[in-house]
Design an enzyme around this catalytic site. Structure first.
Site, PDB file in Angstrom:
ATOM      1  N   THR A 131     -17.223  -0.776   4.212  1.00  0.00           N
ATOM      2  CA  THR A 131     -15.899  -0.158   4.218  1.00  0.00           C
ATOM      3  C   THR A 131     -16.065   1.357   4.166  1.00  0.00           C
ATOM      4  O   THR A 131     -17.163   1.865   3.911  1.00  0.00           O
ATOM      5  CB  THR A 131     -15.074  -0.607   3.003  1.00  0.00           C
ATOM      6  OG1 THR A 131     -15.721  -0.137   1.808  1.00  0.00           O
ATOM      7  CG2 THR A 131     -14.943  -2.133   2.950  1.00  0.00           C
ATOM      8  N   ASN A 190      -6.108  -5.706  -5.384  1.00  0.00           N
ATOM      9  CA  ASN A 190      -7.254  -5.106  -4.695  1.00  0.00           C
ATOM     10  C   ASN A 190      -7.267  -3.583  -4.736  1.00  0.00           C
ATOM     11  O   ASN A 190      -8.343  -2.978  -4.637  1.00  0.00           O
ATOM     12  CB  ASN A 190      -7.246  -5.570  -3.230  1.00  0.00           C
ATOM     13  CG  ASN A 190      -8.207  -4.775  -2.370  1.00  0.00           C
ATOM     14  OD1 ASN A 190      -9.415  -4.952  -2.429  1.00  0.00           O
ATOM     15  ND2 ASN A 190      -7.663  -3.876  -1.560  1.00  0.00           N
ATOM     16  N   VAL A 237       0.786   1.099  -7.351  1.00  0.00           N
ATOM     17  CA  VAL A 237       0.354   0.103  -8.335  1.00  0.00           C
ATOM     18  C   VAL A 237       0.375   0.635  -9.760  1.00  0.00           C
ATOM     19  O   VAL A 237       0.335  -0.141 -10.716  1.00  0.00           O
ATOM     20  CB  VAL A 237      -1.050  -0.453  -8.015  1.00  0.00           C
ATOM     21  CG1 VAL A 237      -1.048  -1.198  -6.682  1.00  0.00           C
ATOM     22  CG2 VAL A 237      -2.120   0.640  -8.051  1.00  0.00           C
ATOM     23  N   TYR A 289     -15.516   4.522 -12.742  1.00  0.00           N
ATOM     24  CA  TYR A 289     -15.333   3.336 -11.898  1.00  0.00           C
ATOM     25  C   TYR A 289     -15.803   2.069 -12.607  1.00  0.00           C
ATOM     26  O   TYR A 289     -15.072   1.066 -12.675  1.00  0.00           O
ATOM     27  CB  TYR A 289     -16.092   3.529 -10.584  1.00  0.00           C
ATOM     28  CG  TYR A 289     -15.946   2.404  -9.600  1.00  0.00           C
ATOM     29  CD1 TYR A 289     -14.774   2.246  -8.863  1.00  0.00           C
ATOM     30  CD2 TYR A 289     -16.988   1.503  -9.379  1.00  0.00           C
ATOM     31  CE1 TYR A 289     -14.640   1.220  -7.944  1.00  0.00           C
ATOM     32  CE2 TYR A 289     -16.866   0.470  -8.462  1.00  0.00           C
ATOM     33  CZ  TYR A 289     -15.692   0.325  -7.746  1.00  0.00           C
ATOM     34  OH  TYR A 289     -15.564  -0.692  -6.835  1.00  0.00           O
ATOM     35  N   ASP A 316       0.853  -1.183   0.000  1.00  0.00           N
ATOM     36  CA  ASP A 316       0.000   0.000   0.000  1.00  0.00           C
ATOM     37  C   ASP A 316       0.893   1.239   0.000  1.00  0.00           C
ATOM     38  O   ASP A 316       2.114   1.140   0.150  1.00  0.00           O
ATOM     39  CB  ASP A 316      -0.910  -0.003   1.242  1.00  0.00           C
ATOM     40  CG  ASP A 316      -2.245   0.687   1.008  1.00  0.00           C
ATOM     41  OD1 ASP A 316      -2.240   1.863   0.553  1.00  0.00           O
ATOM     42  OD2 ASP A 316      -3.292   0.080   1.269  1.00  0.00           O
ATOM     43  N   LYS A 333     -13.714  -1.303 -13.803  1.00  0.00           N
ATOM     44  CA  LYS A 333     -14.011  -2.623 -13.244  1.00  0.00           C
ATOM     45  C   LYS A 333     -14.473  -3.619 -14.312  1.00  0.00           C
ATOM     46  O   LYS A 333     -14.216  -4.825 -14.197  1.00  0.00           O
ATOM     47  CB  LYS A 333     -15.041  -2.496 -12.123  1.00  0.00           C
ATOM     48  CG  LYS A 333     -14.524  -1.732 -10.901  1.00  0.00           C
ATOM     49  CD  LYS A 333     -13.279  -2.396 -10.302  1.00  0.00           C
ATOM     50  CE  LYS A 333     -12.848  -1.759  -8.989  1.00  0.00           C
ATOM     51  NZ  LYS A 333     -11.676  -2.435  -8.398  1.00  0.00           N
TER      52      LYS A 333
END
Length: 257
Positions: A186, A86, A64, A151, A40, A155
């Site tokens: 979350t 993730n 990433v 988004y 991370d 995905k």
């Protein structure tokens, strides 16, 4: 309940692992004996999480979107047996109102980041003759969602990339699958930190009628990384309370009030 040590002796890399679903995935993998690399940009949170996982877990800083960052991490870690892509960001805006720069940024993190994981770590798994990769997509990678142009596009891309990688890596004993969560408790999906009771009115059209816990995603990921899923590749698994099965209409005859 005793969790079997089905990943003992294996190293698992989880991106975006410092919080939320990523942290839950890291816990589920560690509970099965894996040595987890918590990757991370959030060093404080990631280091604290790794300290409590055991089995030689450690934090590693990873951007990433940067190939060099991936290659440096792989060089430092050596063999990686399981990769969970993730890391991701969420952006709300209509297509007409989406800033093109934000659209590109969302694709960079969510889709290009996943590609780089496959490109660098996946290639290393092919060379070593085996491995398991799980890409975290979204229920919005299985359907449309207004206000989610950037988004959902990213995905859907993750979903397609998973299929291609499963085909290309399969002959080398590397399995690649995607998970499609929705309604998970979350910060990203529940920024107001509502309790399950407070959030319940938002889930009346989910067949399971409730918010999901991040650990419920983590358990599915751990299964896919284990030998128990040795004949599963190219699959897309919805962990979404039934959302993508169809909308639950409470007003229909026979439906519970």
């Amino acid at each position: 309940m005793t969790v079997p040590s089905s990943l003992a002796g294996r190293t698992a890399l989880v991106t975006g692992a410092a919080r939320g679903i990523g942290a839950a995935i890291a816990r589920s993998l560690a509970a099965r004996g894996a040595s987890v690399i918590v990757a991370d940009l959030l060093e404080e949170d990631g280091t604290a999480l790794a300290a409590g996982l055991g089995h030689g877990a450690r934090f590693a800083r990873l951007d990433v979107t940067d190939e060099a960052s991936w290659r440096a991490l792989l060089a430092a870690c050596g063999r990686i047996d399981a990769l969970v892509n993730n890391a991701g960001i969420l952006h709300f805006a209509t297509v007409a109102e989406t800033d093109p720069a934000m659209f590109r940024r969302t694709l960079e993190v969510n889709l290009v980041g996943t590609f780089l994981g496959l490109h660098v770590v996946g290639a290393a798994m092919v060379a070593q003759g085996g491995g398991a990769i799980v890409n975290i997509s979204s229920a919005d990678g299985l359907k449309g969602g207004n206000g989610l142009g950037a988004y959902a596009s990213s995905k859907w891309g993750v979903r397609g990339l998973t299929k291609v990688a499963a085909l290309e890596f399969g002959p080398h004993a590397v399995r690649v699958n995607s998970i499609h969560p929705a309604g998970i408790d979350t910060v990203m999906a529940n920024p107001g930190r509502d309790t399950p009771e407070q959030a319940a009115p938002r889930f009346t059209d989910f067949p399971l009628q409730r918010m999901g816990g991040p650990e419920e995603v983590g358990e599915v990921v751990a299964f896919l990384c284990s030998d128990e899923a040795s004949y599963v590749t190219g699959a897309e698994i919805a962990v979404d309370g039934g959302l993508t099965a169809g909308r639950y209409y409470r007003a229909l005859p026979g439906a519970p009030a």
